[in-house]
Write a protein that holds these residues in place. Sequence first.
Motif, PDB file in Angstrom:
ATOM      1  N   GLN A  28      23.948 -23.210 -79.416  1.00 53.81           N
ATOM      2  CA  GLN A  28      23.239 -22.042 -79.929  1.00 53.81           C
ATOM      3  C   GLN A  28      22.636 -21.250 -78.779  1.00 53.81           C
ATOM      4  O   GLN A  28      21.955 -21.793 -77.916  1.00 53.81           O
ATOM      5  CB  GLN A  28      22.126 -22.473 -80.888  1.00 53.81           C
ATOM      6  CG  GLN A  28      22.600 -23.281 -82.087  1.00 53.81           C
ATOM      7  CD  GLN A  28      23.546 -22.504 -82.983  1.00 53.81           C
ATOM      8  OE1 GLN A  28      23.517 -21.273 -83.000  1.00 53.81           O
ATOM      9  NE2 GLN A  28      24.371 -23.202 -83.721  1.00 53.81           N
ATOM     10  N   GLN A  29      22.899 -19.956 -78.772  1.00 58.07           N
ATOM     11  CA  GLN A  29      22.343 -19.066 -77.760  1.00 58.07           C
ATOM     12  C   GLN A  29      21.572 -17.975 -78.477  1.00 58.07           C
ATOM     13  O   GLN A  29      22.146 -17.099 -79.109  1.00 58.07           O
ATOM     14  CB  GLN A  29      23.453 -18.468 -76.903  1.00 58.07           C
ATOM     15  CG  GLN A  29      22.946 -17.601 -75.765  1.00 58.07           C
ATOM     16  CD  GLN A  29      24.076 -16.978 -74.982  1.00 58.07           C
ATOM     17  OE1 GLN A  29      25.221 -17.061 -75.386  1.00 58.07           O
ATOM     18  NE2 GLN A  29      23.763 -16.355 -73.865  1.00 58.07           N
ATOM     19  N   CYS A  30      20.238 -18.036 -78.402  1.00 54.32           N
ATOM     20  CA  CYS A  30      19.392 -17.069 -79.086  1.00 54.32           C
ATOM     21  C   CYS A  30      18.484 -16.374 -78.086  1.00 54.32           C
ATOM     22  O   CYS A  30      18.119 -16.939 -77.060  1.00 54.32           O
ATOM     23  CB  CYS A  30      18.528 -17.757 -80.147  1.00 54.32           C
ATOM     24  SG  CYS A  30      19.452 -18.538 -81.479  1.00 54.32           S
ATOM     25  N   TYR A 198      11.248 -26.497 -88.221  1.00 54.76           N
ATOM     26  CA  TYR A 198      11.398 -25.738 -89.466  1.00 54.76           C
ATOM     27  C   TYR A 198      12.689 -24.914 -89.453  1.00 54.76           C
ATOM     28  O   TYR A 198      13.449 -24.909 -90.430  1.00 54.76           O
ATOM     29  CB  TYR A 198      10.190 -24.819 -89.669  1.00 54.76           C
ATOM     30  CG  TYR A 198      10.261 -24.002 -90.935  1.00 54.76           C
ATOM     31  CD1 TYR A 198       9.690 -24.470 -92.122  1.00 54.76           C
ATOM     32  CD2 TYR A 198      10.908 -22.764 -90.960  1.00 54.76           C
ATOM     33  CE1 TYR A 198       9.756 -23.720 -93.286  1.00 54.76           C
ATOM     34  CE2 TYR A 198      10.985 -22.018 -92.119  1.00 54.76           C
ATOM     35  CZ  TYR A 198      10.407 -22.507 -93.276  1.00 54.76           C
ATOM     36  OH  TYR A 198      10.499 -21.770 -94.433  1.00 54.76           O
ATOM     37  N   LEU A 199      12.935 -24.213 -88.359  1.00 59.32           N
ATOM     38  CA  LEU A 199      14.137 -23.383 -88.258  1.00 59.32           C
ATOM     39  C   LEU A 199      15.396 -24.236 -88.368  1.00 59.32           C
ATOM     40  O   LEU A 199      16.370 -23.850 -89.029  1.00 59.32           O
ATOM     41  CB  LEU A 199      14.136 -22.618 -86.935  1.00 59.32           C
ATOM     42  CG  LEU A 199      13.007 -21.612 -86.711  1.00 59.32           C
ATOM     43  CD1 LEU A 199      13.179 -20.916 -85.367  1.00 59.32           C
ATOM     44  CD2 LEU A 199      12.934 -20.593 -87.832  1.00 59.32           C
ATOM     45  N   LYS A 200      15.386 -25.388 -87.724  1.00 58.46           N
ATOM     46  CA  LYS A 200      16.547 -26.269 -87.745  1.00 58.46           C
ATOM     47  C   LYS A 200      16.778 -26.834 -89.138  1.00 58.46           C
ATOM     48  O   LYS A 200      17.904 -26.848 -89.641  1.00 58.46           O
ATOM     49  CB  LYS A 200      16.348 -27.398 -86.736  1.00 58.46           C
ATOM     50  CG  LYS A 200      17.592 -28.228 -86.473  1.00 58.46           C
ATOM     51  CD  LYS A 200      17.349 -29.221 -85.346  1.00 58.46           C
ATOM     52  CE  LYS A 200      18.595 -30.058 -85.086  1.00 58.46           C
ATOM     53  NZ  LYS A 200      18.364 -31.049 -84.005  1.00 58.46           N
ATOM     54  N   GLN A 240      12.391 -21.022 -76.978  1.00 61.35           N
ATOM     55  CA  GLN A 240      13.657 -20.661 -76.345  1.00 61.35           C
ATOM     56  C   GLN A 240      14.316 -21.901 -75.729  1.00 61.35           C
ATOM     57  O   GLN A 240      15.520 -22.118 -75.880  1.00 61.35           O
ATOM     58  CB  GLN A 240      13.401 -19.605 -75.261  1.00 61.35           C
ATOM     59  CG  GLN A 240      14.635 -19.175 -74.500  1.00 61.35           C
ATOM     60  CD  GLN A 240      15.347 -18.013 -75.170  1.00 61.35           C
ATOM     61  OE1 GLN A 240      14.859 -16.881 -75.170  1.00 61.35           O
ATOM     62  NE2 GLN A 240      16.495 -18.279 -75.751  1.00 61.35           N
ATOM     63  N   GLN A 241      13.519 -22.721 -75.047  1.00 59.64           N
ATOM     64  CA  GLN A 241      14.052 -23.931 -74.414  1.00 59.64           C
ATOM     65  C   GLN A 241      14.575 -24.936 -75.447  1.00 59.64           C
ATOM     66  O   GLN A 241      15.634 -25.531 -75.268  1.00 59.64           O
ATOM     67  CB  GLN A 241      12.966 -24.584 -73.565  1.00 59.64           C
ATOM     68  CG  GLN A 241      12.529 -23.770 -72.356  1.00 59.64           C
ATOM     69  CD  GLN A 241      11.297 -24.336 -71.690  1.00 59.64           C
ATOM     70  OE1 GLN A 241      10.992 -25.531 -71.811  1.00 59.64           O
ATOM     71  NE2 GLN A 241      10.548 -23.496 -70.998  1.00 59.64           N
ATOM     72  N   LEU A 242      13.812 -25.120 -76.527  1.00 58.80           N
ATOM     73  CA  LEU A 242      14.210 -26.092 -77.551  1.00 58.80           C
ATOM     74  C   LEU A 242      15.510 -25.676 -78.221  1.00 58.80           C
ATOM     75  O   LEU A 242      16.370 -26.518 -78.517  1.00 58.80           O
ATOM     76  CB  LEU A 242      13.100 -26.230 -78.592  1.00 58.80           C
ATOM     77  CG  LEU A 242      11.843 -26.982 -78.144  1.00 58.80           C
ATOM     78  CD1 LEU A 242      10.704 -26.775 -79.130  1.00 58.80           C
ATOM     79  CD2 LEU A 242      12.137 -28.476 -78.000  1.00 58.80           C
ATOM     80  N   ILE A 243      15.691 -24.388 -78.465  1.00 57.44           N
ATOM     81  CA  ILE A 243      16.917 -23.904 -79.099  1.00 57.44           C
ATOM     82  C   ILE A 243      18.111 -24.091 -78.171  1.00 57.44           C
ATOM     83  O   ILE A 243      19.207 -24.461 -78.608  1.00 57.44           O
ATOM     84  CB  ILE A 243      16.761 -22.426 -79.496  1.00 57.44           C
ATOM     85  CG1 ILE A 243      15.766 -22.284 -80.660  1.00 57.44           C
ATOM     86  CG2 ILE A 243      18.105 -21.813 -79.901  1.00 57.44           C
ATOM     87  CD1 ILE A 243      15.398 -20.850 -80.992  1.00 57.44           C
TER      88      ILE A 243
END
Length: 245
Positions: A28-30, A198-200, A240-243
């Motif tokens: 995933q690149q966000c 939550y997002l995941k 950002q790092q976790l994603i």
Amino acid sequence: MYNLLNGKRQVFLLAIVSILSHIGVSGQQCSVINAGVPGNTTGDLLARLDTDVLEQHPDLVLLMIGTNDMLNTSKMISFEEYENNLKTLSAKIKEQKIRCILISPPPVDTVYLYQRHDPGVFDQDPNSKLDSMTSVLNKLKDRYGFGMIDLYHAFTRKQIPVHNRDSFIKNESNSGEKDGVHPTAKGYYFIAERIYEYLKENNLIKNNSKILCLGDSITYGLHVEGEGTSRGETYPAFLQQLIAN
């Protein structure tokens, strides 16, 4: 022939490693945008919503606001006005078909808060006011079909803050600052973790999406490395790092 093929194989493997390091193991690149401004209230967010949010065309807005509305005695407003401002914000975001997650602000150390703000102005315990905000956010979540992260109770379940003892909210012991409101780097990482989980869990992390973090000085990351950006020790930076990992 063997050397030529082996060389091509090495180039191929290096290319794969480069791609994986760029997009992260999750694939995933966000883009995470820090749109926090110190001192902001719901009224301030309304004033800058068009330029700082809607014109950015985000796929997802993480909205955390209310500490100044409820606890800053020079900016304090009623629950009714707070809710009405959030309704207007929510309606404008929904009109643009932008996903939105409402986030309750973390609790505060009232010992330090009362050193900066007259306790006589408060008709209710400051943390009780923040707690009451969660019911407002839950109501708006249902009305507009948004998500909601109860960050306030995520902190209180860990019995945070503890005056001059915890490592999550800035105090004289952990940072030399008589703050009581803004998180430490550890506190910001805790916030980012809760949001990421939550997002995941809700499948909201989409490749090449733009996530905009909207709020006040807590989103801004006041007095930590990278303040105002998505780098360093702000919660948008940690998110950002976790994603990416």
